[in-house]
Scaffold this active site. Structure first.
Site, PDB file in Angstrom:
ATOM      1  N   HIS A  34       3.798   6.201  -0.710  1.00  0.00           N
ATOM      2  CA  HIS A  34       4.046   7.330  -1.618  1.00  0.00           C
ATOM      3  C   HIS A  34       3.736   6.978  -3.069  1.00  0.00           C
ATOM      4  O   HIS A  34       3.440   7.856  -3.872  1.00  0.00           O
ATOM      5  CB  HIS A  34       5.486   7.828  -1.461  1.00  0.00           C
ATOM      6  CG  HIS A  34       5.667   8.655  -0.230  1.00  0.00           C
ATOM      7  ND1 HIS A  34       6.481   9.759  -0.176  1.00  0.00           N
ATOM      8  CD2 HIS A  34       5.116   8.545   1.004  1.00  0.00           C
ATOM      9  CE1 HIS A  34       6.423  10.294   1.038  1.00  0.00           C
ATOM     10  NE2 HIS A  34       5.607   9.568   1.774  1.00  0.00           N
ATOM     11  N   ASP A  35       3.810   5.687  -3.415  1.00  0.00           N
ATOM     12  CA  ASP A  35       3.391   5.292  -4.765  1.00  0.00           C
ATOM     13  C   ASP A  35       1.871   5.452  -4.878  1.00  0.00           C
ATOM     14  O   ASP A  35       1.368   6.095  -5.796  1.00  0.00           O
ATOM     15  CB  ASP A  35       3.799   3.836  -5.048  1.00  0.00           C
ATOM     16  CG  ASP A  35       3.491   3.440  -6.490  1.00  0.00           C
ATOM     17  OD1 ASP A  35       3.541   4.326  -7.371  1.00  0.00           O
ATOM     18  OD2 ASP A  35       3.203   2.250  -6.739  1.00  0.00           O
TER      19      ASP A  35
ATOM     20  N   VAL B 251      -0.124   8.895  -5.063  1.00  0.00           N
ATOM     21  CA  VAL B 251       0.132   9.742  -6.225  1.00  0.00           C
ATOM     22  C   VAL B 251      -0.175   8.935  -7.496  1.00  0.00           C
ATOM     23  O   VAL B 251       0.542   7.995  -7.819  1.00  0.00           O
ATOM     24  CB  VAL B 251       1.595  10.240  -6.231  1.00  0.00           C
ATOM     25  CG1 VAL B 251       1.825  11.233  -7.365  1.00  0.00           C
ATOM     26  CG2 VAL B 251       1.952  10.876  -4.884  1.00  0.00           C
TER      27      VAL B 251
ATOM     28  N   GLU C 165       8.293  12.016  -9.857  1.00  0.00           N
ATOM     29  CA  GLU C 165       7.864  12.105  -8.452  1.00  0.00           C
ATOM     30  C   GLU C 165       9.015  12.054  -7.450  1.00  0.00           C
ATOM     31  O   GLU C 165       9.030  12.778  -6.459  1.00  0.00           O
ATOM     32  CB  GLU C 165       6.889  10.955  -8.136  1.00  0.00           C
ATOM     33  CG  GLU C 165       5.543  11.104  -8.807  1.00  0.00           C
ATOM     34  CD  GLU C 165       4.673   9.860  -8.654  1.00  0.00           C
ATOM     35  OE1 GLU C 165       4.852   9.103  -7.678  1.00  0.00           O
ATOM     36  OE2 GLU C 165       3.806   9.640  -9.527  1.00  0.00           O
TER      37      GLU C 165
ATOM     38  N   HIS D 168       4.698   5.217  11.531  1.00  0.00           N
ATOM     39  CA  HIS D 168       5.829   5.988  12.065  1.00  0.00           C
ATOM     40  C   HIS D 168       6.398   5.373  13.342  1.00  0.00           C
ATOM     41  O   HIS D 168       7.203   6.003  14.025  1.00  0.00           O
ATOM     42  CB  HIS D 168       5.426   7.461  12.262  1.00  0.00           C
ATOM     43  CG  HIS D 168       5.267   8.199  10.973  1.00  0.00           C
ATOM     44  ND1 HIS D 168       4.665   9.432  10.872  1.00  0.00           N
ATOM     45  CD2 HIS D 168       5.631   7.871   9.703  1.00  0.00           C
ATOM     46  CE1 HIS D 168       4.666   9.825   9.600  1.00  0.00           C
ATOM     47  NE2 HIS D 168       5.237   8.889   8.881  1.00  0.00           N
TER      48      HIS D 168
HETATM   49  C1  HEM Z   1      -0.218  11.360   7.687  1.00  0.00           C
HETATM   50  C2  HEM Z   1       0.632  11.944   7.016  1.00  0.00           C
HETATM   51  C3  HEM Z   1       2.082  11.616   6.913  1.00  0.00           C
HETATM   52  C4  HEM Z   1       3.073  12.518   6.917  1.00  0.00           C
HETATM   53  C5  HEM Z   1       2.925  14.029   7.027  1.00  0.00           C
HETATM   54  C6  HEM Z   1       4.313  11.796   6.796  1.00  0.00           C
HETATM   55  C7  HEM Z   1       5.553  12.387   6.737  1.00  0.00           C
HETATM   56  C8  HEM Z   1       6.748  11.711   6.793  1.00  0.00           C
HETATM   57  C9  HEM Z   1       8.033  12.334   6.780  1.00  0.00           C
HETATM   58  C10 HEM Z   1       8.293  13.827   6.672  1.00  0.00           C
HETATM   59  C11 HEM Z   1       8.963  11.348   6.899  1.00  0.00           C
HETATM   60  C12 HEM Z   1      10.471  11.516   6.974  1.00  0.00           C
HETATM   61  C13 HEM Z   1      11.110  11.681   5.613  1.00  0.00           C
HETATM   62  C14 HEM Z   1      12.546  12.125   5.734  1.00  0.00           C
HETATM   63  O1  HEM Z   1      12.774  13.205   6.299  1.00  0.00           O
HETATM   64  O2  HEM Z   1      13.461  11.403   5.284  1.00  0.00           O
HETATM   65  C15 HEM Z   1       8.262  10.101   6.986  1.00  0.00           C
HETATM   66  C16 HEM Z   1       8.860   8.876   7.145  1.00  0.00           C
HETATM   67  C17 HEM Z   1       8.177   7.683   7.092  1.00  0.00           C
HETATM   68  N1  HEM Z   1       6.831   7.531   6.845  1.00  0.00           N
HETATM   69 FE1  HEM Z   1       5.429   8.987   6.836  1.00  0.00          FE
HETATM   70  N2  HEM Z   1       4.051  10.470   6.734  1.00  0.00           N
HETATM   71  C18 HEM Z   1       2.703  10.301   6.788  1.00  0.00           C
HETATM   72  C19 HEM Z   1       2.031   9.097   6.696  1.00  0.00           C
HETATM   73  C20 HEM Z   1       2.635   7.887   6.503  1.00  0.00           C
HETATM   74  C21 HEM Z   1       1.947   6.668   6.136  1.00  0.00           C
HETATM   75  C22 HEM Z   1       0.458   6.558   5.873  1.00  0.00           C
HETATM   76  C23 HEM Z   1       2.885   5.692   6.055  1.00  0.00           C
HETATM   77  C24 HEM Z   1       2.746   4.240   5.682  1.00  0.00           C
HETATM   78  C25 HEM Z   1       1.650   3.555   5.785  1.00  0.00           C
HETATM   79  C26 HEM Z   1       4.161   6.296   6.396  1.00  0.00           C
HETATM   80  C27 HEM Z   1       5.342   5.618   6.503  1.00  0.00           C
HETATM   81  C28 HEM Z   1       6.559   6.202   6.806  1.00  0.00           C
HETATM   82  C29 HEM Z   1       7.768   5.445   7.073  1.00  0.00           C
HETATM   83  C30 HEM Z   1       7.869   3.922   7.154  1.00  0.00           C
HETATM   84  C31 HEM Z   1       8.790   6.378   7.236  1.00  0.00           C
HETATM   85  C32 HEM Z   1      10.267   6.073   7.481  1.00  0.00           C
HETATM   86  C33 HEM Z   1      10.928   5.868   6.131  1.00  0.00           C
HETATM   87  C34 HEM Z   1      12.389   5.500   6.184  1.00  0.00           C
HETATM   88  O3  HEM Z   1      12.900   5.124   7.245  1.00  0.00           O
HETATM   89  O4  HEM Z   1      13.026   5.583   5.131  1.00  0.00           O
HETATM   90  N3  HEM Z   1       3.973   7.628   6.628  1.00  0.00           N
HETATM   91  N4  HEM Z   1       6.908  10.348   6.901  1.00  0.00           N
END
Ligand code: HEM
Ligand SMILES: *[C@@H]1O[C@H](CO)[C@@H](O)[C@H](O)[C@H]1NC(C)=O
Ligand SMILES: *[C@@H]1O[C@H](CO)[C@@H](O)[C@H](O)[C@H]1NC(C)=O
Ligand SMILES: *[C@@H]1O[C@H](CO)[C@@H](O)[C@H](O)[C@H]1NC(C)=O
Ligand SMILES: *[C@@H]1O[C@H](CO)[C@@H](O)[C@H](O)[C@H]1NC(C)=O
Ligand SMILES: *[C@@H]1O[C@H](CO)[C@@H](O)[C@H](O)[C@H]1NC(C)=O
EC number: 1.11.1.7
Length: 344
Positions: free
Chosen positions: A70-71, A74, A93, A199
């Site tokens: 996310h850093d 953006v 942000e 994920h």
């Molecule tokens: C492709 C598009 C992506 C979408 C639409 C997306 C969306 C999301 C959403 C909605 C969440 C949950 C946030 C919440 O409700 O608290 C999430 C969690 C997460 N995302 Fe993604 N994400 C994407 C790509 C990525 C990428 C590229 C990475 C890292 C390389 C990533 C790493 C993570 C991780 C590690 C979590 C869990 C965070 C936690 O446990 O605090 N995501 N993502």
């Protein structure tokens, strides 16, 4: 001299000038950037504190990996996501809806405080985050994801919620929108698929996958939808969190879906299980499912479901590429004293 020769000389001169500019441009990250700038090992300090933070709470790992993504998406990897609201800038942000659930800031604060004592005014928050995400990935993959990451990024001074809204992908995006969102940052369709494998770890708020509770059974395993996700989301606090990976969910709640659980091999939770789950319609977000809903991306989901080693290597490369996204041209940068605020 013939005209063509003149052109050739000019082209050669321009190429040399371009190389010169590139080599001296500020903010072009290099490997081992801090080796001759501090008397302590900066990367060693980050590694030790990340390890301690994950030993204390393993979920800090997912937090750091997402924070880095996310850093970088953006305004480039400039630590802009770390800035707190101020009177002058009430909506940075991190206040954006696209950043729901973002965490891990306290881990970055701890690293920064330690580094400021050992080597003051030298190490950027943007670099600390790049190192921390690398170290968390290595830890969570049990060493399978292991890469060297360049450093020398300045910290940015601009952070706007609207930039986060406009640049981060949404969990309800269709595949075409995901592809164009990643293409806007220079990432291919294959790299989109590779990066979404993150994920396999972490958690999400129910509000991030509301739409999935009424998605057709062709897009989500109906037992998972009705007996697992809907039950979690219907109970407890207003917007509870659910584990991203079925592997990490309560086995009792999963019922006979436990037969689909891919165990974490050798303690590696950041792995290719995301692709295996995705092929079974057992992933949380619509954006996750979208990758199996189209042949062009489905091909790569199969590729990584079949080969976890390949995913480790390609994910590492994609994170290095992510780390090279830089601030918009002409932006000013600094080395922040604290990661939550600009210096002035
Ligand atoms: C492709 C598009 C992506 C979408 C639409 C997306 C969306 C999301 C959403 C909605 C969440 C949950 C946030 C919440 O409700 O608290 C999430 C969690 C997460 N995302 Fe993604 N994400 C994407 C790509 C990525 C990428 C590229 C990475 C890292 C390389 C990533 C790493 C993570 C991780 C590690 C979590 C869990 C965070 C936690 O446990 O605090 N995501 N993502
Ligand atoms: C590193 O050590 C040298 C020699 O002891 C000293 O002169 C210098 O100020 C130190 N630099 C930092 C950044 O602490
Ligand atoms: C798992 O879920 C079941 C019912 O769905 C519940 O009774 C049990 O307390 C849960 N266990 C844990 C460790 O959360
Ligand atoms: C799980 O149980 C449901 C009914 O409760 C059934 O429809 C489904 O086929 C079962 N799935 C597996 C993998 O056994
Ligand atoms: C995707 O591939 C399958 C099997 O190869 C084929 O039947 C289907 O028509 C393809 N769909 C699209 C949209 O290309
Ligand atoms: C998986 O990928 C790795 C890395 O490219 C390769 O060395 C290995 O042979 C592949 N394994 C299989 C079974 O294809």
């Amino acid at each position: 001299m013939k005209v063509s020769a003149v052109v050739l000389v000019l082209v050669a001169f321009q190429a040399a000038a371009a190389v010169l500019v590139q080599a001296t441009a500020p903010g072009t990250p290099t490997v081992g950037y801090y080796n001759d700038k501090c008397n302590v090992s900066v990367e060693g300090i980050v590694r030790d504190i990340v390890k301690a933070a994950l030993d204390a709470d393993i979920t800090n790992g997912a937090a750091l990996v997402r924070l880095f993504f996310h850093d970088c998406f953006v305004r480039g990897c400039d630590g802009s996501v770390l800035l707190d609201p101020t009177y002058a800038n009430p909506y940075p942000e991190k206040t954006s809806g696209a950043n729901i659930g973002l965490r891990g800031f306290d881990v970055i604060d701890a690293i920064k405080a330690n580094i400021e004592t050992a080597c003051p005014n030298t190490v950027s928050c943007a670099d600390i985050l790049a190192f921390a995400a690398r170290d968390a990935s290595r830890y969570l993959s049990n060493g399978g994801i292991n890469y060297i990451v360049p450093a020398g990024r300045p910290d940015g001074v601009v952070s706007l919620a609207t930039d986060a809204e406009n640049n981060l992908p949404g969990s309800t995006f269709e595949v075409s929108k995901l592809i164009s969102n990643f293409a806007a940052k220079g990432f291919t369709l294959e790299e989109l698929v590779i990066l979404c494998g993150a994920h396999s770890i972490g958690r999400a708020h129910c509000s991030s996958f509301n739409d999935r509770l009424s998605a057709p059974s062709s897009e989500i395993n109906p037992y998972f939808r009705d007996n697992v996700l809907a039950k979690y989301c219907g109970a407890g606090p207003a917007d509870p969190t659910v584990e991203n990976n079925i592997r990490d969910q309560n086995a009792t709640a999963l019922g006979n879906l436990t037969s689909y659980v891919v165990p974490a091999s050798g303690g590696a939770s950041l792995d290719n299980s995301y692709y295996i789950n995705n092929l079974k319609n057992l992933v949380l977000f619509h954006s996750d499912w979208a990758l199996v809903g189209t042949n062009s991306t489905l091909r790569h989901v199969h590729e990584y479901a079949d080969n976890g080693t390949l995913w480790n290597l390609d994910f590492a490369d994609a994170l290095v590429k992510l780390s090279k996204l830089s601030m918009p041209p002409g932006s000013s940068g600094e080395i922040r004293k604290t990661c939550r605020a600009t210096n002035y």
